[in-house]
Design an enzyme around this catalytic site. Structure first.
Site, PDB file in Angstrom:
ATOM      1  N   HIS A   1      -8.576 -11.804 -27.232  1.00  0.00           N
ATOM      2  CA  HIS A   1      -8.997 -12.946 -26.051  1.00  0.00           C
ATOM      3  C   HIS A   1     -10.298 -12.684 -25.602  1.00  0.00           C
ATOM      4  CE1 HIS A   1      -4.964 -14.883 -26.952  1.00  0.00           C
ATOM      5  NE2 HIS A   1      -6.050 -14.917 -28.081  1.00  0.00           N
TER       6      HIS A   1
ATOM      7  N   CYS B   1     -24.872 -12.817 -22.972  1.00  0.00           N
ATOM      8  CA  CYS B   1     -25.699 -13.841 -23.541  1.00  0.00           C
ATOM      9  C   CYS B   1     -25.955 -14.811 -24.152  1.00  0.00           C
ATOM     10  CB  CYS B   1     -27.009 -12.846 -22.938  1.00  0.00           C
ATOM     11  SG  CYS B   1     -28.804 -14.335 -22.769  1.00  0.00           S
TER      12      CYS B   1
ATOM     13  N   ASN C   1      10.439 -11.115 -21.563  1.00  0.00           N
ATOM     14  CA  ASN C   1      10.559 -12.030 -21.491  1.00  0.00           C
ATOM     15  C   ASN C   1      11.543 -12.755 -20.266  1.00  0.00           C
ATOM     16  OD1 ASN C   1       9.549 -14.762 -20.207  1.00  0.00           O
ATOM     17  ND2 ASN C   1       8.271 -14.604 -22.465  1.00  0.00           N
ATOM     18  N   PRO C   2      11.726 -12.911 -19.121  1.00  0.00           N
ATOM     19  CA  PRO C   2      12.998 -13.961 -18.427  1.00  0.00           C
ATOM     20  C   PRO C   2      12.896 -14.588 -18.621  1.00  0.00           C
ATOM     21  CG  PRO C   2      10.838 -14.003 -16.987  1.00  0.00           C
ATOM     22  CD  PRO C   2      10.347 -12.880 -18.417  1.00  0.00           C
TER      23      PRO C   2
END
Ligand code: BV8
Ligand code: ZN
Length: 236
Positions: free
Chosen positions: A110, A118, A205-206
């Site tokens: 990403h 520009c 991952n929690p």
């Protein structure tokens, strides 16, 4: 004694890996800015409508990220890259913390918040200024508006980066998925490509995610705690 790590390894990271560095995640609390959701600002339409507002958000995020350091999870992935013969790190994050932790081979799906592009001549440059002197910034070459060199919702990902990420997912023996809610496409399809090729999937991952049911192993905790622990037991 845990099993040795089969190569090649692919790693997909999301905003959660930077949470313990102090960078707010997208969908967790703290992801809000002036009551806007990221999906409302990270779009070409929002930029067309109000480039100054979008740049104020990015300037705020740049200032925040500038004060954040990589955490033990970023550092572990850099150690793994150095120790293993074939590891590809794929990130959805734009904060540059993997490179700051010492990872070299980073696929930024990403883009990167420290680069500008520009809208006129396409010039891309690295800009580390915290609190931009002018908002919205303009191109020193042609005077057109600069934009953050990131991928907004509705924009396609850089093809060569996506192809490399797809290839890594398609041939890895092990994929670690660290700190992502696994909802944003096409990144969220990469773990499915790995599973289809018979790779072992480890989720860090929690919280539960749409991927959890298909993971072979789950490190249910904060990445900066559980990932170094996992690596200590496996490092060659
Ligand atoms: C595209 C850059 C098409 C900008 C970002 C309906 C269905 C399917 C898809 C779509 C749909 N409608 C629209 C789409 C497409 C859309 C999409 O997927 N939308 C989603 C919301 C449904 N995708 C796109 O638009 C993509 N482009 O499809 O193009 C196209 C094709 C051809 C031609 C033209 C166009 C572009 C998507 C990229 C958007 N840009 N970021 C910026 O940053 O400013 S996405 C943004 O979300 C970030 O990159 C972020 O990384 C990413 C994913 O979020 P996560 O990383 O997962 O973060 P999140 O907060 O969600 O979750 C954090 C997780 O961490 C949680 O699980 C939490 O439990 C965990 N966690 C918390 N603490 C910790 C932790 N984990 C470990 N340790 C901790 N301590
Ligand atoms: Zn220009």
């Amino acid at each position: 004694m845990s099993e040795p790590i089969p190569g090649p390894v692919a790693v997909l990271t999301g905003a959660g890996i930077s949470a313990e560095s102090g960078v707010p995640t997208f969908r967790g609390e703290g992801g809000l800015w002036r009551n806007f959701r990221p999906e409302q600002l990270a779009t070409p339409e929002a930029f067309r409508r109000d480039p100054a507002l979008v740049w104020e958000w990015y300037d705020w995020r740049r200032g925040l990220i500038d004060s954040c350091a990589p955490n033990a999870a970023h550092e572990t992935l850099a150690e793994m890259e150095a120790a293993l013969p074939d590891l590809t790190l794929i990130t959805q994050n734009v904060d540059g913390l993997h490179q700051a932790a010492g990872s070299h081979n980073v696929l930024e799906l990403h883009g990167n918040i420290w680069r500008t592009r520009c809208t006129g001549c396409g010039r891309v440059s690295e800009d580390r200024q915290v609190l931009l002197p002018e908002i919205p910034p303009r191109c020193p070459e042609c005077g057109a508006l600069l934009r953050p060199d990131v991928v907004w919702f509705g924009e396609s990902l850089p093809l060569e980066v996506l192809d490399a990420a797809w290839a890594a997912a398609a041939c890895c023996r092990l994929m670690l998925v660290v700190g992502t809610s696994a909802v944003v496409q096409p990144a969220a399809s990469l773990p499915l490509v790995a599973l289809r090729n018979g790779a072992r999937l480890v989720e860090v991952n929690p919280a539960e995610t749409p991927l959890s049911a298909q993971a072979h192993e789950i490190l249910r905790g904060p990445a900066a705690e559980v990932l170094p622990e996992w690596w200590r037991k496996r490092e060659p």
